[in-house]
Design an enzyme around this catalytic site. Structure first.
Site, mmCIF file in Angstrom:
data_model
loop_
_atom_site.group_PDB
_atom_site.id
_atom_site.type_symbol
_atom_site.label_atom_id
_atom_site.label_comp_id
_atom_site.label_asym_id
_atom_site.label_seq_id
_atom_site.Cartn_x
_atom_site.Cartn_y
_atom_site.Cartn_z
ATOM 1 N N ASP A 445 50.090 81.742 56.011
ATOM 2 C CA ASP A 445 48.511 81.888 55.507
ATOM 3 C C ASP A 445 48.305 80.550 55.017
ATOM 4 O OD1 ASP A 445 50.085 82.639 53.247
ATOM 5 O OD2 ASP A 445 48.463 83.706 52.606
ATOM 6 N N ARG A 449 49.292 79.289 47.546
ATOM 7 C CA ARG A 449 49.331 80.328 46.870
ATOM 8 C C ARG A 449 50.327 81.320 47.268
ATOM 9 N NH1 ARG A 449 43.919 82.203 48.270
ATOM 10 N NH2 ARG A 449 45.340 83.217 49.906
ATOM 11 N N GLU A 450 50.471 81.650 48.526
ATOM 12 C CA GLU A 450 51.399 82.766 48.888
ATOM 13 C C GLU A 450 52.404 82.347 49.706
ATOM 14 O OE1 GLU A 450 48.954 86.271 49.853
ATOM 15 O OE2 GLU A 450 47.178 85.175 49.244
ATOM 16 N N ASP A 457 46.707 86.577 60.339
ATOM 17 C CA ASP A 457 46.451 85.009 60.564
ATOM 18 C C ASP A 457 47.071 84.434 61.661
ATOM 19 O OD1 ASP A 457 46.207 85.947 57.856
ATOM 20 O OD2 ASP A 457 45.951 83.884 56.985
ATOM 21 N N TRP A 524 46.195 93.074 61.777
ATOM 22 C CA TRP A 524 47.117 92.495 61.230
ATOM 23 C C TRP A 524 48.320 92.973 62.038
ATOM 24 C CZ3 TRP A 524 42.607 91.491 58.863
ATOM 25 C CH2 TRP A 524 42.715 90.400 58.176
ATOM 26 N N GLU A 747 40.237 78.229 53.879
ATOM 27 C CA GLU A 747 40.546 79.729 54.084
ATOM 28 C C GLU A 747 39.079 80.478 54.122
ATOM 29 O OE1 GLU A 747 42.148 81.451 50.488
ATOM 30 O OE2 GLU A 747 42.346 83.488 51.325
ATOM 31 N N HIS A 765 44.320 76.944 55.547
ATOM 32 C CA HIS A 765 44.513 78.069 56.122
ATOM 33 C C HIS A 765 44.301 78.038 57.647
ATOM 34 C CE1 HIS A 765 45.004 81.128 53.014
ATOM 35 N NE2 HIS A 765 44.866 82.121 53.788
HETATM 36 C C1 BGC Z 1 46.021 85.556 52.641
HETATM 37 C C2 BGC Z 1 45.311 85.867 53.964
HETATM 38 C C3 BGC Z 1 45.503 87.272 54.420
HETATM 39 C C4 BGC Z 1 44.919 88.021 53.791
HETATM 40 C C5 BGC Z 1 45.099 89.426 54.109
HETATM 41 C C6 BGC Z 1 44.984 86.661 51.810
HETATM 42 O O1 BGC Z 1 45.375 86.293 50.499
HETATM 43 O O2 BGC Z 1 45.763 84.342 52.217
HETATM 44 O O3 BGC Z 1 45.290 84.836 54.818
HETATM 45 O O4 BGC Z 1 45.483 87.325 55.804
HETATM 46 O O5 BGC Z 1 45.241 87.810 52.188
HETATM 47 O O6 BGC Z 1 44.511 90.104 53.053
#
Ligand code: BGC
Length: 853
Positions: A445, A449-450, A457, A524, A747, A765
């Site tokens: 993503d 951060r993640e 995505d 998803w 994002e 993103h």
């Molecule tokens: C991510 C996303 C993801 C989403 C789903 C986010 O924190 O960065 O791109 O698909 O959470 O909830």
């Protein structure tokens, strides 16, 4: 006529594969209208021909699967293809590949560190991970070496050295995968790094994904708590003899200058700390059956960006600006007295007045402690997403001393776009940057951060991704990881790999929504079907459809079972055909909804249509895919379910002239998934337009509907509105981001306020970059009429407001390009394909070659 771009498993001469290969090639010819009449592929293992396809009358030139006897391990193969074209010309070309260990026949044993360390924390980490561990093995070789390969892997991220030299420039091996069942091992050609006599192999192991609290394997997979390695050095001597030097417990391990490394928090490198006391290692049984030869090219430094400027903020901070958001690391020239602690804080954007701003909870801080000697420093075991660097502690900060290093999985660039409008050109570049910044080992993503493999995505973005790079090998590998997660959970989780934070989030949300365990999430989890489908559409790849069939049909069946078994409060005969229970993200990030409350609370309204619509979409596609693959029973079964689902959707959602929800995305998805009954077409089309008009001419769609928004407007006869949304410069819009100085895709539509104040959204993103695909199809006018571009429609939209536009696309067949001005159109059509061109009211049928209109 000649043959070029030979690929094995969609990679160039791969070293160390464990899959039966598929082969591809391109034909280049001077003669127009060139088509392949026949091909013949032969595979040799040096002297013997192990497979000969015979002369095959076919136009197939991609995904030609090897059908010979099983391959031998650790063997170099050469393959050749001979093509005869429709003009009688013949050409031949060759390429090669080498197999790795095929039957888990490892001589090496797993060895792990005995240096005590705390178990990895349960949360996102805090930046104080234990020191990296170096494993060292000294050995002697009895003679000069003719050929040598190292096969190696680790728990953690490792950097190998042979006699002090790096083996290649790859980073962060063994990369990110579902470690329980798919831990990659790497193959290195180390022939030139060994000598007769004494040699030393070392593997320096940092935490990597395996030990990082946010990315480590799920607790149920019994993750180990200390770094471990496995290797095998296969040496063939000049005299014909051979020897294997394998991990066996005679190694030592020790810690050194990398005091702590964390993917989110950064690395601490203390140059004053030498490698310390040797500790013994321990032989452990971690098994071999989960080892997989790395199926994708390794993460490498793909581009270097010199710093653009250094400035001081009003707070007195020293900031280095690279002018571009990049995922990777900063390389810094450090000249500071011994003991100086130099701190690098990485961040994506500044405050409105140019100050330091970290919008993410990931620390992104690297620290270097100088030993007094000047050094070019780049961390070993971490990476960040950043455009800026705050530098503290360095006596002199010079622009020339800093370089940003883009780390990504290298992929062949397939798309270029440039046009007379600089903002639209920049938008394309931003899309490409977000793509490259988020494709390190797996599709993520964001790199800050993640760093997570969000299924939604990449599902959204796959078509645009293929318009820019060849992702066949990359996404095939990721889909194997998806199937591995699915096998464990019975459903497709929100991220692949699925890691502790997302497991916790899923379980919490499931509990709140009356479901149990890991449940699927609309849009998803559907990646299981939609990603292979879009790969097929982009390249004609039916191998991925066949190989993914078990995974995608299992996903479809789980949607059907959920619809049947879970009650959503409707009459039973409708309810059982609708996926209308559980937690869903809904469309996710719809601008108007975001103003209403917390991210998860506002999902429900759009989830109400997203789940049944996406459920239908996946099941409907399964029927089409079954048809393509020649599975008539499955086709009939899914088609019947799809019809029942569509009928239920009609009754529940479409009995009125308006949908129950007045969100644009509901209309967009209804049209996009062919769910609108004929009698509703006109009112729904009017309603969608009215919603946009009532919103001041601005879009109001989130992740899942935005990819279809402009197409749907074209389909309902309002191309003018699609074009207006593309050119929109107010918020929310694509060009607003560009005007605000974005260098990648945000994002969120509102990531930075008009006064320049950043929020906490990521600025890197790729999901909303999906528009790049529309620009390719509608602005440049390149549309695949047959999946894989065997036949292409060329229909540029010259009234879009551009004076010129250039777009190229390296298809499976070769280079396709369109260059248009208001006066003329130049089209290049690859060999073996045809096109229909619409230009100035005329229609032309053309074959391969360059055509000027
Ligand atoms: C991510 C996303 C993801 C989403 C789903 C986010 O924190 O960065 O791109 O698909 O959470 O909830």
């Amino acid at each position: 006529m000649r043959l070029e771009r030979l690929r094995t498993l969609h990679r160039v001469d791969p070293l160390g594969i464990d899959q039966p290969p598929e082969f591809s090639w391109n034909i280049a010819a001077v003669a127009a209208n060139t088509r392949q009449a026949t091909y013949q592929v032969t595979v040799r293992d040096g002297t013997r021909t192990v497979w000969d396809s015979g002369i095959v009358p076919s136009r197939k030139q991609s995904f030609v699967e090897y059908e010979g006897p099983p391959m031998t391990a650790r063997t170099a193969y050469q393959w050749s293809v001979q093509v005869e074209d429709n003009h009688g010309a013949v050409a031949t070309a060759s390429a090669c590949f080498e197999t790795a260990l095929l039957d888990d026949d490892w001589a090496g044993r797993w060895v792990q560190s005995t240096i005590p360390r705390p178990a990895p924390g349960a949360d996102w980490g805090h930046g104080t991970q234990p020191p990296a561990v170096q494993f060292v093995r000294a050995f002697r070789l009895r003679a000069p070496v003719r050929r040598a390969r190292l096969y190696a892997t680790a728990l953690g991220a490792y950097r190998p050295l042979l006699n002090g030299a790096r083996l290649d420039d790859r980073e962060l091996a063994p990369e990110f995968s579902v470690y329980r069942s798919r831990l990659y091992y790497q193959t290195y050609d180390v022939t030139g790094l060994l000598c007769a006599g004494a040699n030393e192999l070392s593997l320096y192991v940092g935490d990597g994904w395996y030990f990082c609290p946010a990315t480590r394997p799920l607790a149920a997979d019994e993750p180990r708590t200390v770094p471990a390695i496995l290797y095998e050095l296969d040496v063939r001597y000049a005299d014909g003899s051979s020897e294997i030097i394998a991990s066996d417990g005679t190694e030592i391990c020790r810690t050194g200058p990398v005091r702590s490394s964390d993917l989110f928090w950064g690395e601490r490198y203390d140059a004053t700390v030498p490698f310390g006391e040797p500790h013994p290692v321990e032989v452990v049984d971690l098994g071999y059956t989960h080892l997989v030869a790395q199926p994708i090219d390794p993460i490498r430094p793909v581009e270097l960006l010199p710093a653009r400027r250094v400035y001081t903020t009003i707070d007195g901070d020293t900031i280095v600006d690279f002018g571009q958001i990049v995922a990777g690391r900063a390389r810094a020239w450090i000249d500071a007295p011994a003991g100086t602690e130099v701190i690098f804080d990485h961040f994506e954007t500044t405050t409105a007045d140019g100050g330091y701003f970290n919008g993410t909870y990931a620390g992104q801080r690297d620290v270097y402690v100088s030993d007094g000697s000047p050094q070019l420093y780049e961390p070993l075991f971490t990476f960040h997403g950043f455009r800026y660097l705050r530098v503290s502690g360095l006596p002199v900060v010079r622009t020339e001393g800093f370089t940003a290093v883009l780390l990504t999985t290298p992929k062949e660039r397939t798309g270029h776009f440039e046009c007379s409008d600089p903002a639209l050109t920049r938008l394309h570049q931003n899309v490409l940057w977000s793509q490259r910044n988020n494709m390190m080992s797996i599709p993520t993503d964001c790199p800050t951060r993640e760093k997570a493999g969000f299924t939604g995505d990449i599902q959204i973005y796959t078509p645009a991704a293929f318009a820019n790079e060849d992702l066949t090998a990359f996404l095939t590998a990721w889909l194997a990881n998806l199937a591995a997660e699915q096998a464990r959970h019975g459903t497709v989780p929100m991220t692949v790999p699925f890691t502790p934070p997302y497991e916790r989030l899923t379980l919490t949300m499931s509990a709140q929504h009356g479901t149990h365990g890991v449940a699927g999430i609309a849009g998803w989890s559907d990646a299981a079907v939609l990603v292979p489908w879009e790969m097929y559409r982009a390249t004609g790849n039916t191998v991925v459809l066949r190989e993914s069939w078990a995974s995608m049909s299992a996903w479809g069946d789980s949607v059907l079972a959920t619809a049947r078994n879970e009650r959503g409060g409707l009459p039973e005969d409708l309810d059982r055909h609708l996926w209308n229970t559980g937690f869903h993200f809904g469309e996710w990030l719809i601008p108007s909804q975001r103003q209403r409350g917390g991210d998860f609370e506002i999902c429900a309204e759009s989830a109400a249509y997203v789940a049944p619509f996406f459920g239908y979409r996946s099941v409907r596609l399964l029927a089409d895919i079954a048809e393509l693959l020649g599975y008539p029973d499955e086709r009939a079964r899914y088609a019947a379910h799809a019809t029942a689902m569509r009928d239920a959707i009609h009754q529940v959602f479409m009995s009125d002239v308006e949908l129950p929800t007045q969100l644009m995305g509901a209309y967009v998805l209804a049209f996009a998934f062919d769910l609108v009954p004929a009698e509703r077409w006109q009112p729904y089309a009017e309603r969608l337009v009215a919603l946009i008009e009532a919103n001041g001419g601005l879009l109001d769609t989130g992740f899942l509907a935005t990819p279809f928004l402009l197409d749907v407007l074209v389909r309902i006869g309002r191309a003018d509105l699609a074009v207006a949304l593309l050119w929109e410069r107010r918020q929310p819009s694509w060009l607003y981001q560009v005007d605000m100085g974005a260098t990648a895709i945000w994002e969120n539509w509102d990531a930075v306020a008009p006064d320049g104040t950043p929020g906490t959204s990521s600025l890197d993103h790729y999901a909303f970059g999906c528009v790049d695909d529309w620009i390719c199809r509608e602005v440049a006018g390149i549309r695949a009429a047959i999946p894989g571009y065997e036949h292409t429609i060329i229909a540029p939209r010259t009234e879009i407001g551009l004076s010129w536009c250039n777009r190229s696309l390296l298809t499976e067949f070769g280079l396709l390009s369109v260059r248009w001005t208001q006066e003329e159109l130049e089209v290049v059509i690859p060999c073996n394909t045809t096109a229909t061109v619409y230009w100035r009211g005329e229609r032309y049928s053309i074959g391969s070659g360059t055509h000027l209109f």
